[in-house]
Design a protein around this motif. Structure first.
Motif, mmCIF file in Angstrom:
data_model
loop_
_atom_site.group_PDB
_atom_site.id
_atom_site.type_symbol
_atom_site.label_atom_id
_atom_site.label_comp_id
_atom_site.label_asym_id
_atom_site.label_seq_id
_atom_site.Cartn_x
_atom_site.Cartn_y
_atom_site.Cartn_z
ATOM 1 N N CYS A 60 17.620 2.089 1.249
ATOM 2 C CA CYS A 60 16.212 2.439 1.597
ATOM 3 C C CYS A 60 16.095 2.055 3.114
ATOM 4 O O CYS A 60 15.376 2.668 3.788
ATOM 5 C CB CYS A 60 15.391 1.297 0.651
ATOM 6 N N GLY A 61 16.480 0.825 3.571
ATOM 7 C CA GLY A 61 15.934 0.475 5.153
ATOM 8 C C GLY A 61 14.656 -0.092 5.000
ATOM 9 O O GLY A 61 14.022 -0.656 4.025
ATOM 10 N N ARG A 62 13.824 0.017 6.067
ATOM 11 C CA ARG A 62 12.531 -0.338 6.033
ATOM 12 C C ARG A 62 11.750 0.695 5.629
ATOM 13 O O ARG A 62 11.626 1.894 6.389
ATOM 14 C CB ARG A 62 12.337 -0.897 7.418
ATOM 15 N N VAL A 63 10.742 0.102 4.758
ATOM 16 C CA VAL A 63 9.835 0.807 4.032
ATOM 17 C C VAL A 63 8.329 0.507 4.201
ATOM 18 O O VAL A 63 7.916 -0.849 3.977
ATOM 19 C CB VAL A 63 10.060 1.277 2.409
ATOM 20 N N VAL A 64 7.424 1.567 4.505
ATOM 21 C CA VAL A 64 5.998 1.083 4.546
ATOM 22 C C VAL A 64 5.491 0.994 3.045
ATOM 23 O O VAL A 64 5.319 2.110 2.256
ATOM 24 C CB VAL A 64 5.325 2.125 5.268
ATOM 25 N N MET A 65 5.104 0.021 2.747
ATOM 26 C CA MET A 65 4.703 -0.379 1.378
ATOM 27 C C MET A 65 3.346 -0.431 1.113
ATOM 28 O O MET A 65 2.582 -0.148 0.359
ATOM 29 C CB MET A 65 5.349 -1.605 0.753
ATOM 30 N N LEU A 66 2.664 -1.044 2.219
ATOM 31 C CA LEU A 66 1.194 -1.405 2.383
ATOM 32 C C LEU A 66 0.717 -0.898 3.741
ATOM 33 O O LEU A 66 0.860 -1.595 4.717
ATOM 34 C CB LEU A 66 0.819 -2.792 2.033
ATOM 35 N N THR A 67 -0.155 0.058 3.566
ATOM 36 C CA THR A 67 -0.330 0.628 5.145
ATOM 37 C C THR A 67 -1.520 -0.212 5.687
ATOM 38 O O THR A 67 -1.547 -0.578 6.849
ATOM 39 C CB THR A 67 -0.699 2.362 5.242
ATOM 40 N N HIS A 68 -2.621 -0.148 4.913
ATOM 41 C CA HIS A 68 -4.017 -0.556 5.380
ATOM 42 C C HIS A 68 -4.903 -1.098 4.377
ATOM 43 O O HIS A 68 -4.684 -0.703 3.271
ATOM 44 C CB HIS A 68 -4.721 0.510 6.128
ATOM 45 N N VAL A 69 -5.793 -2.091 4.663
ATOM 46 C CA VAL A 69 -6.746 -2.614 3.753
ATOM 47 C C VAL A 69 -8.049 -2.429 4.143
ATOM 48 O O VAL A 69 -8.278 -2.888 5.485
ATOM 49 C CB VAL A 69 -6.487 -4.034 3.341
ATOM 50 N N TRP A 70 -8.884 -1.645 3.533
ATOM 51 C CA TRP A 70 -10.286 -1.521 3.910
ATOM 52 C C TRP A 70 -11.204 -2.833 3.538
ATOM 53 O O TRP A 70 -10.789 -3.204 2.495
ATOM 54 C CB TRP A 70 -10.781 -0.175 3.212
ATOM 55 N N GLU A 71 -12.013 -3.452 4.325
ATOM 56 C CA GLU A 71 -12.359 -4.705 4.415
ATOM 57 C C GLU A 71 -13.909 -4.542 4.302
ATOM 58 O O GLU A 71 -14.459 -3.854 5.508
ATOM 59 C CB GLU A 71 -12.044 -5.659 5.357
#
Length: 678
Positions: free
Chosen positions: A59-70
């Motif tokens: 897998c290597g490095r994986v984007v699991m959570l891109t951004h949170v709208w606040e």
């Protein structure tokens, strides 16, 4: 918090848009995983995200959570959005009054009238977890916090228009939520700690989120994101709520509740400072000690290597060359080791790194790099192995660990003999003059390694100046080490090779009329007289190959033509191939990568050479580092970029945090301390 470890940037969203978006933050987890973004909250790179997990191969490095709208709902029922909805960011600029690093970790402060809110981001060490904590410092009444997570599981180097994994499925149990989106990936586990915390299922999909930096670099620049719903929690001053996102087990997540994780990470960082050289425990040096910590990792994957290392009582260690996109590289690791691990007092980990790479030696070479998600190294490098000798020499000088040296000596002798008889990629000693040559079609084997498709930008095939400086240094080290272990007669064999290489070097590379060294001799098109920084290694290494009488003119040429406030140019102005700026698509950037672009790491060898020539001028040498202090407010705040434009204003480019940049600047700061004993 250690005194002086507060880097403050007031009103970070003031000023031109490009400057605002160029300031980034970085948090790492000791596994190669990280969280990163712009201070303003705008997602501009494919590598930006709140959780880029370092997962086992493949897998290597994986984007699991891109951004949170606040969003905040204030006591008067009005609403303010702190970061934009559609995954793209866009902070409420008037509300963000300050950004600072506290012991190297990012903190945002928002003020809306009488309301003050603080946001912190941290990653528990050696966990693929991120904690985003919101603390209400002051408010006339309750505030409701709403958070909507946006995701698209994909490898972190994959284009942003990679189709959404899926279908995503969400499971819930007692306030715990898991999002699954692919057979090979672990689920993303999320929990919100706070008063009246809850998740409202409200699936959303946003399209064509723009990534400005990707567009400027000539890559796909628009992608889609998906959200399962939104979290909410109530805040009353003083109080806090923390969103935890992780690929770890629930047991691991529960073991480190956000307040405990924060306290333990603070203590860990205090220990890092306390372990460093005394003169590196305050001011910019202390900041760089914490920056150095980002690069020393336990590499994920390579399970067999972990098993073998532990069978010997060791642990696997490596060095991430740069964030966000590099993996662990042999050359960068060996150049960086002294600054990252020896100046910082991490001697045991330095030994782990050296023994880790020794296990990968093949046919007299250590790996150039380990590709993302691959346990097999690539060996196309002529200098990484020679830098290995230098790193080991510095390690032994600092630790006096003769046991490690003796255990590695047979491998070092094998490396020397492989270079004498010749090994892969045309790497081998020319029997006519004792100099080391290298080169193979389609490969770039020196650190000037830009390559686009079949175009090798600076091939430098032949006998490169720094390769032979490193080869001579390695021969002198073998002479001493073998002599100590096997007797002077055995060592003299290597000394004879060194004597011959030194005589040939001084006869072949010196340009008397110009006062500096050729960059390559016996190249594809003859000798190359380009004025490049590689020649400084002929003076800076512990065993300098260049005759002493020639040091001063070489150092002076480098100072006048290549030195900048943030490192050395890779090519002197006036050369037909000189490029003053590094920008545009991949081909344009690589055409400039080593054709003028400034490299921060080269300031270390330059300072070494300067102090050899002027040993009493520590103040003058320290003056060469002043630009880096100012740079700590640019790029990845608190770290040092990979490269810079060759002309003013020396705009930072490339990786926002680079291992050998941090390592060599830190080492140079320590070396130029006025009270330091030579």
């Amino acid at each position: 918090m250690t005194p002086g470890l507060l880097r403050r940037i007031p009103r970070p969203t003031a000023g031109p848009l490009e400057r605002r978006l160029a300031r980034e933050w970085l948090v790492t987890n000791g596994l190669g995983g990280y969280a990163s973004g712009t201070i303003s909250g705008v997602v501009t790179r494919r590598y930006h995200g709140l959780l880029i997990a370092a997962l086992p191969d493949p897998c290597g490095r994986v984007v699991m959570l891109t951004h949170v709208w606040e969003r905040l709902r204030l006591p008067d029922r009005s609403v303010i959005v702190l970061s934009g909805q559609d995954g793209g960011g866009g902070a409420a600029e008037d509300a963000l009054v300050e950004f600072h690093l506290e012991a190297g970790l990012p903190v945002w402060r928002y003020e809306i009238g009488a309301i003050a809110l603080e946001k912190r981001i941290g990653m528990p060490h050696r966990q693929n977890s991120v904690h985003v904590t919101y603390r209400l410092l002051a408010a006339p009444g309750p505030v409701r916090l709403t958070l909507r997570p946006w995701i698209n599981f994909r490898p972190h180097e994959a284009p942003v228009n990679t189709p959404l994994a899926g279908p995503y499925t969400v499971t819930a149990s007692r306030g715990r939520y898991e999002i699954s989106g692919g057979d090979r990936l672990p689920p993303l586990r999320q929990i919100l700690h706070g008063d009246h915390a809850a998740l409202t299922f409200d699936e959303a999909h946003t399209e064509n989120v723009p990534y400005r930096v990707e567009e400027s670099r000539g890559y796909e620049a628009r992608g889609d994101l998906w959200s399962p719903g939104y979290f909410r929690a109530d805040l009353t001053a003083p109080g806090e709520a923390s969103l935890v996102a992780s690929t770890e087990s629930w047991d691991a997540i529960d073991a480190l509740a956000p307040p405990l994780a924060r306290a333990m990470e603070t203590e860990r960082r205090q220990r890092l400072i306390a372990a460093a050289a005394p003169i590196a425990r305050q001011g910019p040096c202390a900041e760089l000690v914490l920056a150095a910590d980002q690069f020393i990792v336990v590499p994920q994957g390579r399970r067999d290597d972990h098993v073998r290392a532990r069978a010997l009582g060791d642990e696997l260690r490596s060095v991430i060359a740069g964030y966000p996109w590099f993996t662990d590289w042999g050359r960068d690791t060996m150049i960086s080791l002294e600054g990252l691990a020896l100046v910082t007092g991490r001697h045991l980990e330095a030994a782990y790194v050296l023994r880790t790479f020794a296990a990968y030696i093949r046919d007299g070479l250590i790996p150039n790099l380990f590709p993302e998600g691959d346990r097999t190294g690539l060996y196309h490098t002529a200098d990484a192995t020679l830098w290995y000798f230098h790193a080991l020499d510095r390690y032994v000088a600092v630790t006096a660990d003769r046991g490690t040296l003796e255990s590695l000596l047979p491998a070092l002798v094998d490396i020397g003999r492989a270079h004498l008889r010749g090994t892969h990629f045309g790497i081998g000693v020319d029997p006519r003059d004792g100099l080391l040559r290298q080169g193979a079609p389609g490969y770039q084997l020196t650190w000037m390694d830009a390559k686009v498709d079949d175009w090798v930008v600076t091939p430098r095939r032949g006998k490169a100046v720094e390769i032979n400086a490193l080869w001579y240094n390695a021969l002198r080290l073998l002479e001493r080490w073998v002599g100590e272990a096997q007797g002077e007669a055995a060592g003299r064999e290597w000394g004879a090779h060194a004597d011959r290489a030194q005589a040939s070097f001084n006869a072949r590379f010196w340009q008397g009329g110009e006062g500096y060294l050729l960059d390559v001799v016996d190249g594809e098109h003859g000798d190359d007289p380009a004025c490049r920084p590689n020649q400084i290694l002929a003076i800076s290494l512990p065993h300098p190959v260049l005759e002493t009488s020639r040091w001063k003119p070489v150092v002076e040429v480098v100072r006048q033509r290549l030195l900048t406030p943030v490192g050395l140019r890779s090519l002197a102005p006036g050369h037909p191939d000189y490029k003053p700026q590094y920008y545009g698509d991949l081909r344009a950037r690589d055409a400039a990568y080593h054709q003028g672009t400034v490299w921060a790491w080269l300031i270390g060898p330059f300072v070494d050479a300067w102090l050899k020539l002027y040993p009493d001028d520590r103040a003058g040498a320290r003056g060469f580092l002043g630009g880096f202090v100012q740079h700590l407010d640019e790029g990845a705040i608190g770290s040092i970029s990979e490269i810079f434009d060759a002309e003013e204003p020396f705009t930072p480019r490339g990786c926002v945090a680079q291992a050998w940049s941090v390592a060599e600047v830190l080492r140079a700061f320590v070396q130029t301390e006025p009270t330091r004993t030579p």
